[in-house]
Design an enzyme around this catalytic site. Structure first.
Site, PDB file in Angstrom:
ATOM      1  N   TYR A 113       0.823  -1.206   0.000  1.00 16.44           N
ATOM      2  CA  TYR A 113       0.000   0.000   0.000  1.00 16.44           C
ATOM      3  C   TYR A 113       0.861   1.262   0.000  1.00 16.44           C
ATOM      4  CZ  TYR A 113      -3.363   3.523   1.203  1.00 16.44           C
ATOM      5  OH  TYR A 113      -4.140   4.648   1.166  1.00 16.44           O
ATOM      6  N   TRP A 115       1.063   5.683  -1.696  1.00 16.63           N
ATOM      7  CA  TRP A 115       0.742   6.635  -2.752  1.00 16.63           C
ATOM      8  C   TRP A 115       1.801   6.726  -3.834  1.00 16.63           C
ATOM      9  CZ3 TRP A 115      -2.666  11.233  -3.291  1.00 16.63           C
ATOM     10  CH2 TRP A 115      -3.897  11.029  -2.672  1.00 16.63           C
TER      11      TRP A 115
HETATM   12  N1  LIG Z   1      -2.041   8.488  12.305  1.00 17.82           N
HETATM   13  C1  LIG Z   1      -2.453   8.482  11.043  1.00 17.82           C
HETATM   14  N2  LIG Z   1      -1.865   7.661  10.156  1.00 17.82           N
HETATM   15  C2  LIG Z   1      -2.279   7.658   8.873  1.00 17.82           C
HETATM   16  C3  LIG Z   1      -3.315   8.497   8.434  1.00 17.82           C
HETATM   17  C4  LIG Z   1      -3.934   9.349   9.386  1.00 17.82           C
HETATM   18  O1  LIG Z   1      -4.890  10.096   9.078  1.00 17.82           O
HETATM   19  N3  LIG Z   1      -3.461   9.337  10.667  1.00 17.82           N
HETATM   20  N4  LIG Z   1      -3.710   8.483   7.121  1.00 17.82           N
HETATM   21  C5  LIG Z   1      -3.468   7.266   6.381  1.00 17.82           C
HETATM   22  C6  LIG Z   1      -3.669   7.475   4.948  1.00 17.82           C
HETATM   23  S1  LIG Z   1      -5.211   8.059   4.521  1.00 17.82           S
HETATM   24  C7  LIG Z   1      -2.746   7.183   4.006  1.00 17.82           C
HETATM   25  S2  LIG Z   1      -3.187   7.299   2.357  1.00 17.82           S
HETATM   26  C8  LIG Z   1      -1.419   6.694   4.375  1.00 17.82           C
HETATM   27  C9  LIG Z   1      -0.306   7.210   3.448  1.00 17.82           C
HETATM   28  O2  LIG Z   1       0.824   6.418   3.574  1.00 17.82           O
HETATM   29  P1  LIG Z   1       1.839   6.199   2.352  1.00 17.82           P
HETATM   30  O3  LIG Z   1       1.129   6.320   1.054  1.00 17.82           O
HETATM   31  O4  LIG Z   1       2.579   4.944   2.611  1.00 17.82           O
HETATM   32  O5  LIG Z   1       2.799   7.447   2.551  1.00 17.82           O
HETATM   33  P2  LIG Z   1       3.804   8.136   1.528  1.00 17.82           P
HETATM   34  O6  LIG Z   1       4.707   8.955   2.368  1.00 17.82           O
HETATM   35  O7  LIG Z   1       3.044   8.839   0.464  1.00 17.82           O
HETATM   36  O8  LIG Z   1       4.603   6.915   0.944  1.00 17.82           O
HETATM   37  C10 LIG Z   1       4.892   6.757  -0.401  1.00 17.82           C
HETATM   38  C11 LIG Z   1       6.317   6.252  -0.531  1.00 17.82           C
HETATM   39  O9  LIG Z   1       6.551   5.936  -1.901  1.00 17.82           O
HETATM   40  C12 LIG Z   1       7.833   6.427  -2.279  1.00 17.82           C
HETATM   41  N5  LIG Z   1       7.836   6.635  -3.743  1.00 17.82           N
HETATM   42  C13 LIG Z   1       7.510   7.750  -4.427  1.00 17.82           C
HETATM   43  N6  LIG Z   1       7.602   7.525  -5.754  1.00 17.82           N
HETATM   44  C14 LIG Z   1       8.000   6.235  -5.914  1.00 17.82           C
HETATM   45  C15 LIG Z   1       8.255   5.428  -7.061  1.00 17.82           C
HETATM   46  O10 LIG Z   1       8.094   5.830  -8.204  1.00 17.82           O
HETATM   47  N7  LIG Z   1       8.642   4.150  -6.816  1.00 17.82           N
HETATM   48  C16 LIG Z   1       8.814   3.653  -5.571  1.00 17.82           C
HETATM   49  N8  LIG Z   1       9.206   2.392  -5.441  1.00 17.82           N
HETATM   50  N9  LIG Z   1       8.551   4.409  -4.472  1.00 17.82           N
HETATM   51  C17 LIG Z   1       8.153   5.674  -4.650  1.00 17.82           C
HETATM   52  C18 LIG Z   1       8.001   7.692  -1.484  1.00 17.82           C
HETATM   53  O11 LIG Z   1       9.361   8.052  -1.372  1.00 17.82           O
HETATM   54  C19 LIG Z   1       7.349   7.309  -0.152  1.00 17.82           C
HETATM   55  O12 LIG Z   1       8.279   6.777   0.755  1.00 17.82           O
HETATM   56  O13 LIG Z   1      -1.138   7.069   5.736  1.00 17.82           O
HETATM   57  C20 LIG Z   1      -2.121   6.597   6.638  1.00 17.82           C
HETATM   58  N10 LIG Z   1      -1.669   6.815   7.973  1.00 17.82           N
HETATM   59  N1  LIG Z   2      -1.593  18.485   2.220  1.00 21.32           N
HETATM   60  C1  LIG Z   2      -1.995  17.211   2.207  1.00 21.32           C
HETATM   61  N2  LIG Z   2      -3.224  16.902   1.737  1.00 21.32           N
HETATM   62  C2  LIG Z   2      -3.643  15.610   1.753  1.00 21.32           C
HETATM   63  C3  LIG Z   2      -2.810  14.558   2.193  1.00 21.32           C
HETATM   64  C4  LIG Z   2      -1.513  14.912   2.689  1.00 21.32           C
HETATM   65  O1  LIG Z   2      -0.744  14.046   3.125  1.00 21.32           O
HETATM   66  N3  LIG Z   2      -1.149  16.235   2.671  1.00 21.32           N
HETATM   67  N4  LIG Z   2      -3.267  13.258   2.157  1.00 21.32           N
HETATM   68  C5  LIG Z   2      -4.406  12.933   1.301  1.00 21.32           C
HETATM   69  C6  LIG Z   2      -5.018  11.663   1.701  1.00 21.32           C
HETATM   70  S1  LIG Z   2      -4.180  10.232   1.365  1.00 21.32           S
HETATM   71  C7  LIG Z   2      -6.228  11.576   2.281  1.00 21.32           C
HETATM   72  S2  LIG Z   2      -6.895  10.043   2.638  1.00 21.32           S
HETATM   73  C8  LIG Z   2      -7.011  12.763   2.606  1.00 21.32           C
HETATM   74  C9  LIG Z   2      -7.611  12.656   4.004  1.00 21.32           C
HETATM   75  O2  LIG Z   2      -8.653  13.537   4.162  1.00 21.32           O
HETATM   76  P1  LIG Z   2      -9.407  13.564   5.568  1.00 21.32           P
HETATM   77  O3  LIG Z   2      -9.531  12.193   6.093  1.00 21.32           O
HETATM   78  O4  LIG Z   2     -10.647  14.338   5.440  1.00 21.32           O
HETATM   79  O5  LIG Z   2      -8.369  14.429   6.414  1.00 21.32           O
HETATM   80  P2  LIG Z   2      -7.651  14.404   7.830  1.00 21.32           P
HETATM   81  O6  LIG Z   2      -6.573  15.414   7.652  1.00 21.32           O
HETATM   82  O7  LIG Z   2      -7.300  13.041   8.281  1.00 21.32           O
HETATM   83  O8  LIG Z   2      -8.747  14.937   8.832  1.00 21.32           O
HETATM   84  C10 LIG Z   2      -9.460  16.136   8.603  1.00 21.32           C
HETATM   85  C11 LIG Z   2      -9.971  16.673   9.915  1.00 21.32           C
HETATM   86  O9  LIG Z   2     -10.916  15.787  10.506  1.00 21.32           O
HETATM   87  C12 LIG Z   2     -11.042  16.185  11.859  1.00 21.32           C
HETATM   88  N5  LIG Z   2     -11.469  15.038  12.650  1.00 21.32           N
HETATM   89  C13 LIG Z   2     -10.722  14.031  13.147  1.00 21.32           C
HETATM   90  N6  LIG Z   2     -11.503  13.168  13.829  1.00 21.32           N
HETATM   91  C14 LIG Z   2     -12.772  13.641  13.743  1.00 21.32           C
HETATM   92  C15 LIG Z   2     -14.029  13.183  14.241  1.00 21.32           C
HETATM   93  O10 LIG Z   2     -14.154  12.157  14.897  1.00 21.32           O
HETATM   94  N7  LIG Z   2     -15.110  13.935  13.931  1.00 21.32           N
HETATM   95  C16 LIG Z   2     -15.037  15.090  13.199  1.00 21.32           C
HETATM   96  N8  LIG Z   2     -16.164  15.736  12.938  1.00 21.32           N
HETATM   97  N9  LIG Z   2     -13.862  15.537  12.738  1.00 21.32           N
HETATM   98  C17 LIG Z   2     -12.749  14.823  12.996  1.00 21.32           C
HETATM   99  C18 LIG Z   2      -9.678  16.682  12.297  1.00 21.32           C
HETATM  100  O11 LIG Z   2      -9.821  17.923  12.989  1.00 21.32           O
HETATM  101  C19 LIG Z   2      -8.909  16.806  10.993  1.00 21.32           C
HETATM  102  O12 LIG Z   2      -8.208  18.027  10.882  1.00 21.32           O
HETATM  103  O13 LIG Z   2      -6.189  13.922   2.557  1.00 21.32           O
HETATM  104  C20 LIG Z   2      -5.464  14.015   1.325  1.00 21.32           C
HETATM  105  N10 LIG Z   2      -4.896  15.336   1.271  1.00 21.32           N
HETATM  106 MO   LIG Z   3      -5.227   8.441   2.248  1.00 18.94          MO
END
Ligand SMILES: Nc1nc2c(c(=O)[nH]1)N[C@H]1C(S)=C(S)[C@@H](COP(=O)(O)OP(=O)(O)OC[C@H]3O[C@@H](n4cnc5c(=O)[nH]c(N)nc54)[C@H](O)[C@@H]3O)O[C@H]1N2
Ligand SMILES: Nc1nc2c(c(=O)[nH]1)N[C@H]1C(S)=C(S)[C@@H](COP(=O)(O)OP(=O)(O)OC[C@H]3O[C@@H](n4cnc5c(=O)[nH]c(N)nc54)[C@H](O)[C@@H]3O)O[C@H]1N2
Ligand SMILES: [Mo]
Length: 748
Positions: A113, A115
Site C-alpha cells: 500500500y 501513494w
Molecule cells: N495516524 C495516522 N496515520 C495515517 C493516516 C492518518 O490520518 N493518521 N492516514 C493514512 C492514509 S489516509 C494514508 S493514504 C497513508 C499514506 O501512507 P503512504 O502512502 O505509505 O505514505 P507516503 O509517504 O506517500 O509513501 C509513499 C512512498 O513511496 C515512495 N515513492 C515515491 N515515488 C515512488 C516510485 O516511483 N517508486 C517507488 N518504489 N517508491 C516511490 C516515497 O518516497 C514514499 O516513501 O497514511 C495513513 N496513515
Molecule cells: N496536504 C496534504 N493533503 C492531503 C494529504 C496529505 O498528506 N497532505 N493526504 C491525502 C489523503 S491520502 C487523504 S486520505 C485525505 C484525508 O482527508 P481527511 O480524512 O478528510 O483528512 P484528515 O486530515 O485526516 O482529517 C481532517 C480533519 O478531521 C477532523 N477530525 C478528526 N476526527 C474527527 C471526528 O471524529 N469527527 C469530526 N467531525 N472531525 C474529525 C480533524 O480535525 C482533521 O483536521 O487527505 C489528502 N490530502
Molecule cells: Mo489516504
C-alpha cells in the site's frame, strides 16, 4: 551556452498538482506554480532540495546481517552493504524463488500500500502487482487507509462501490453553489487537504468554491474538533472527536419528534426505518437519542442541535462527510448514520442537496467532469485469492493461520515469509509503529523499492533504489482532473536508481517470466501503447486527445471534459424512478436496516446504525491518557514524502502539535515549548502550538514525520503513529482507526 551548462524549463505534474521546473546542469533548481492554477500548492518548493538529498538510496543495498546469515530480528539496526545491480537482482530472485518453492506464493505479501508517485505507467503498485502475478501471485490487500471502512460499509447502504460513487456521481461544487442554502460539513472541508488528489490536480479550486459559498450567504457549518478544518466565515460546531454518530442521532431525533421527517421519502426510497425508529426513540433500549442525551457526549448544547436540525429540514441542505471520521474505531456508524439522516431529511437526489463524501479530502472531488478512463498498466490476474483488509497487515504478520473477520467472512491469515513493498511507507502510515516493528521481524525477507532511505527502507533486507518521476518519462492524468500531461524526464536518475519497471523486468528475467512481465516492450513502448488505448477510448467518447508526439511538444493540454449542464446529482435517477433505477442493495433501496449486516451477527456493527463509543475517546479519558489525539494530514507535504528535505531545516522538527490553552496551562506548556506526547504504546516529541481553534481535551499532531530509532524511548521528529492504536474499525470494515487514540502531553 559556451560554459557547457544547460538550462531548461518544463512542466510536470504530481499528486499535489502541476508545476514548472527549472533545470540546470541536470538538476532541478527551482519550481514555479502552473499558470492556470488559482491556488497553487507550495509543496513542490521542497523538491529542488529533496531530489538530490543525502537521504536518497543511491545503489542496491542489502542488510549485512541478512546477507551473511539471513538474520531477521535486527531490522532497523545494523549496516547495509552496497551490492552491484546484477548481484543484488540475482540474490533477490533466488530468494523469491526459494520462498515460492518452499512455502508457495501465499507466503508472499505484496499489498504494498502507498501513494508513491503520480504518472500512469510508473505506478509502483501496478508494477509490483504485475510482477508478482507473473510469478504465481501473492497475498493482496483490500481498500485503502483513506477510506477502507467506507469501502466496506457503504455498498451495504447505498449499493454502490464507494470509490465509483465518489468519483463519478457526486454533486459538483457548482451544483451545490446553485442549489444549497445550508452546508453541514462533518469533519470540515479543508483546502489544505485539497492540495492533493490521486494522480494530480491542476486547478486547485476547493478553497475558491468555499469562499464563493460564504460570499453567497450559504450557511456553512464545520462540525468537528478544529475550527481550521474550514475557512473563516463558516460556523464552527465544535464537537469531540468520534462523537459524530451521537450528534447525527440527536439531529434525527429532533426530526422524528418534531414531525420533520420526510415519511414519503422514507417509504418510497428506503427500507428498515421501522427497525431503526424504536432505537432512535429509545423504545428498544430505554434511551431516547435526544439532544439532551447527545449533548454531554459530543459537547454541543441541546438548543444548538435543535436549531441545526430544524434548519436542515427547512432549507435545501447538503451534508458532507469527511473521510477522517471513518478513519476511527466504529467509523462505520457515522458513515451509515449520515445516509440515514440525509434520507430522513428527504433531499437525497435533489440537485446540490442530500449527502456527499470526501469533499475537501482530495482536490478533485466536486469537479464537474465527464469521466474518461484508461491508461493503467495492466496488472494481470492474481492466482492467489487471499486478501486482507489493508490496515490489518501487522495483525497478519503477527498471527499466521489465525482467523480474522471481515465483512461477513472469517478466514485464516496467511503465513507470510516474504514482504515486497514498492511505493509506500508503512513506517509512516501504519498505526502503533512500535508494535509493527515487532511484527516486522517475523518474515524471512523484506524487499523494498524506494527512492529514499525512509524508515521502511531502513527496515528492509534488500533495498532497490527507485527513480522519482523527475528521472523518467510518464503521462500524468487523473479521472478527477481535466488536464493531461506529458511528464518529461527532467534529470538523470540519481545515483544508480532504476525505474520500478526495470527493477521488476530484471527480476522477471532471472525468474524466467520476462516475456510475461515485459511482453518484449521497453517502458517507452508501454507508454506509447497505454496512451494509444487511452486516446482511442477518448475518441469513442467524442474527446479529441493529441497524439503522443504532439503531447510531448505541448507538454500539457486541457481536455474539454467539463460538464456545463448539471447531470451530476447523486442518486437523481433513483429519485426520479426507484423501480427503473434501483440501487445495488438487496432491496434496491437505501438500507437503513440491512438484513445482510444483521446476518453477520457482529456486536460492533449491527443491522442499523447505533452509537458505539470507541474504547479510546474523551468519554473514556483517564489520568494516564486524558487527551484525544487526532492525526490529520500534513499541510506542507504529502504524507511522508519530501520529509527528509523539510526536516533538514534547523528548527523544523519535531512536528507541531496543536493544543488548547486550558490544556497547555494545566501542564505549564507555553507556545513553542518542546513537549512529549505519550501513552502505553509509545512516545514522541513535538513542538507546542497553543490555539483556541481546537476544543479543550483534543490535540492535533499531523502525520508525516519519519519514524526514528525503534530502540529509543521517544520518537524524535513527532510521528503520531507511535501513539495510535492498531485495531480495525470493526469486524465489518476493518479499516484504519488512526483518529481514535488517547494520549498525555508533558513539557520536556
Ligand atoms: N495516524 C495516522 N496515520 C495515517 C493516516 C492518518 O490520518 N493518521 N492516514 C493514512 C492514509 S489516509 C494514508 S493514504 C497513508 C499514506 O501512507 P503512504 O502512502 O505509505 O505514505 P507516503 O509517504 O506517500 O509513501 C509513499 C512512498 O513511496 C515512495 N515513492 C515515491 N515515488 C515512488 C516510485 O516511483 N517508486 C517507488 N518504489 N517508491 C516511490 C516515497 O518516497 C514514499 O516513501 O497514511 C495513513 N496513515
Ligand atoms: N496536504 C496534504 N493533503 C492531503 C494529504 C496529505 O498528506 N497532505 N493526504 C491525502 C489523503 S491520502 C487523504 S486520505 C485525505 C484525508 O482527508 P481527511 O480524512 O478528510 O483528512 P484528515 O486530515 O485526516 O482529517 C481532517 C480533519 O478531521 C477532523 N477530525 C478528526 N476526527 C474527527 C471526528 O471524529 N469527527 C469530526 N467531525 N472531525 C474529525 C480533524 O480535525 C482533521 O483536521 O487527505 C489528502 N490530502
Ligand atoms: Mo489516504
Amino acid at each position: 551556452m559556451n560554459d557547457g551548462s544547460t538550462r531548461d524549463t518544463k512542466v510536470t505534474t504530481s499528486h499535489w498538482g502541476a508545476f514548472e521546473v527549472d533545470i540546470e546542469n541536470d538538476r532541478i533548481v527551482a519550481t514555479r506554480p502552473f499558470a492556470a492554477d488559482p491556488r497553487p500548492s507550495a509543496i513542490p518548493e521542497a523538491l529542488p532540495k529533496a531530489l538530490h538529498h543525502k537521504s536518497r538510496v543511491l545503489r542496491p543495498s542489502i542488510r549485512k546481517a541478512w546477507l551473511d546469515t539471513r538474520e531477521r530480528t535486527g531490522r532497523g539496526a545494523g549496516e547495509f552493504v552496497e551490492v552491484p545491480w546484477d548481484e543484488a537482482l540475482d540474490i533477490a530472485a533466488t530468494e523469491i524463488t526459494r520462498v515460492c518453492d518452499t512455502h508457495g506464493n501465499e507466503a508472499i505479501y505484496g499489498g504494498s500500500y502507498g501513494w508513491a508517485s503520480a504518472g500512469r505507467f510508473h505506478h509502483a503498485q501496478s508494477q509490483v502487482h504485475r510482477f508478482l502475478n507473473c510469478i504465481g501471485g501473492y497475498v493482496s490487500s483490500f481498500g485503502s487507509y483513506s477510506t477502507g471502512c467506507a469501502q466496506s460499509i457503504m455498498p451495504h447502504v447505498f449499493g454502490s462501490n464507494f470509490m465509483s460513487l465518489l468519483y463519478e456521481h457526486q454533486d459538483g461544487w457548482q451544483t451545490i453553489y446553485d442549489n444549497a442554502e445550508t452546508l453541514v460539513m462533518f469533519g470540515g472541508i479543508n483546502s489544505k487537504n485539497a492540495q492533493v488528489s490521486m494522480g494530480g490536480i491542476t486547478e486547485h479550486d476547493t478553497g475558491v468554491w468555499l469562499d464563493r459559498f460564504i460570499a453567497k450567504g450559504i450557511t456553512c457549518v464545520n462540525v468537528g474538533p478544529q475550527r481550521t478544518d474550514a475557512p473563516d466565515g463558516c460556523d464552527w460546531m465544535a464537537i469531540r472527536p468520534a462523537s459524530d454518530t451521537a450528534l447525527m442521532l440527536a439531529l434525527a431525533h429532533v426530526l422524528e419528534t418534531e414531525n420533520l421527517t420526510d415519511r414519503d421519502f422514507l417509504n418510497r426510497y428506503t427500507v428498515g426505518y421501522e427497525q431503526f425508529r424504536p432505537y432512535l426513540l429509545g423504545e428498544s433500549d430505554g434511551q431516547p437519542k435526544s439532544p439532551e442525551w447527545a449533548a454531554p457526549l459530543c459537547g454541543v448544547g441541546p438548543d444548538e442541535i435543535r436549531a441545526l436540525a430544524r434548519r436542515m429540514a427547512s432549507t435545501p441542505t447538503m451534508v458532507t462527510v469527511s473521510w477522517s471520521i471513518q478513519r476511527a474505531q466504529h467509523g462505520e456508524q457515522p458513515y451509515w448514520m449520515s445516509g440515514v439522516l440525509a434520507a430522513m431529511i428527504g433531499q437525497i437526489g435533489l440537485a446540490g442537496c442530500g449527502v456527499g463524501y470526501g469533499f475537501g479530502a482530495i482536490g478533485g472531488v466536486g469537479k464537474r467532469l465527464k469521466g474518461l478512463h484508461g491508461m493503467t498498466f495492466p496488472q494481470k490476474q492474481n492466482p492467489i485469492d487471499k486478501v486482507i483488509p489493508v490496515a490489518r497487515v501487522a495483525d497478519m504478520l503477527r498471527n499466521p493461520g489465525q482467523p480474522f473477520d471481515f465483512n461477513g467472512k472469517r478466514e485464516p491469515y496467511a503465513d507470510i515469509r516474504l514482504v515486497y513493498w514498492a511505493g509506500g511507507n508503512p513506517y509512516h502510515h501504519h498505526q502503533d509503529l512500535n508494535a509493527l516493528h515487532d511484527a516486522w521481524q517475523k518474515p524471512e525477507t523484506i524487499i523494498v523499492n524506494e527512492p529514499y532511505w525512509t524508515a521502511t527502507a531502513k527496515r528492509g533486507d534488500i533495498v532497490f533504489p527507485a527513480t522519482t518521476p523527475y528521472e523518467r518519462e510518464d503521462i500524468g492524468r487523473s479521472n478527477l482532473d481535466d488536464y493531461l500531461f506529458h511528464m518529461p524526464q527532467c534529470v538523470s536518475p540519481v545515483g544508480e536508481a532504476r525505474n520500478d519497471y526495470d527493477i521488476f523486468a530484471g527480476l522477471a528475467q532471472r525468474m524466467g517470466v520476462q516475456d510475461a512481465f515485459t511482453e518484449g516492450k521497453t517502458s517507452g513502448e508501454w507508454i506509447e501503447q497505454l496512451y494509444a488505448a487511452y486516446r482511442e477510448g477518448a475518441a469513442q467518447n467524442g474527446i479529441d486527445v493529441p497524439t503522443l508526439p504532439a503531447l510531448r511538444d505541448a507538454n500539457w493540454v486541457q481536455l474539454p471534459i467539463t460538464v456545463d449542464e448539471p447531470n451530476d446529482t447523486l442518486f437523481a435517477p433513483f429519485r426520479a424512478n426507484p423501480d427503473a433505477a434501483p440501487l445495488g442493495t438487496p432491496s434496491g433501496k437505501i438500507e437503513i436496516y440491512s438484513e445482510t449486516i444483521a446476518s453477520f451477527g457482529y456486536d460492533d456493527c449491527i443491522g442499523h446504525p447505533i452509537w458505539l463509543p470507541p474504547d479510546e475517546w474523551l468519554g473514556s479519558a483517564c489520568a494516564q491518557a486524558p487527551l484525544h489525539m487526532v492525526s490529520p494530514q500534513p499541510a506542507d507535504k504529502l504524507h511522508s514524502q519530501l520529509e527528509s528535505a523539510l526536516a533538514d531545516v534547523k528548527g523544523a522538527r519535531p512536528e507541531t502539535v496543536v493544543l488548547h490553552p486550558v490544556d497547555a496551562a494545566a501542564r505549564g506548556i507555553a507556545n513553542g515549548d518542546l513537549v512529549k506526547l505519550f501513552n502505553t504504546r509509545g512516545a514522541c516529541r513535538a513542538k507546542a502550538q497553543i490555539s483556541e481553534d481546537i476544543i479543550q481535551g483534543v490535540v492535533a499532531l499531523p502525520t508525516g514525520a519519519w519514524y526514528s530509532d525503534p530502540d529509543a524511548d521517544i520518537d524524535l521528529d513527532g510521528n503520531p503513529n507511535v501513539l495510535t492504536r492498531d485495531i480495525g474499525t470493526s469486524r465489518l470494515g476493518q479499516g484504519c482507526s488512526a483518529h481514535t487514540a488517547l494520549v498525555e502531553v508533558a513539557k520536556l
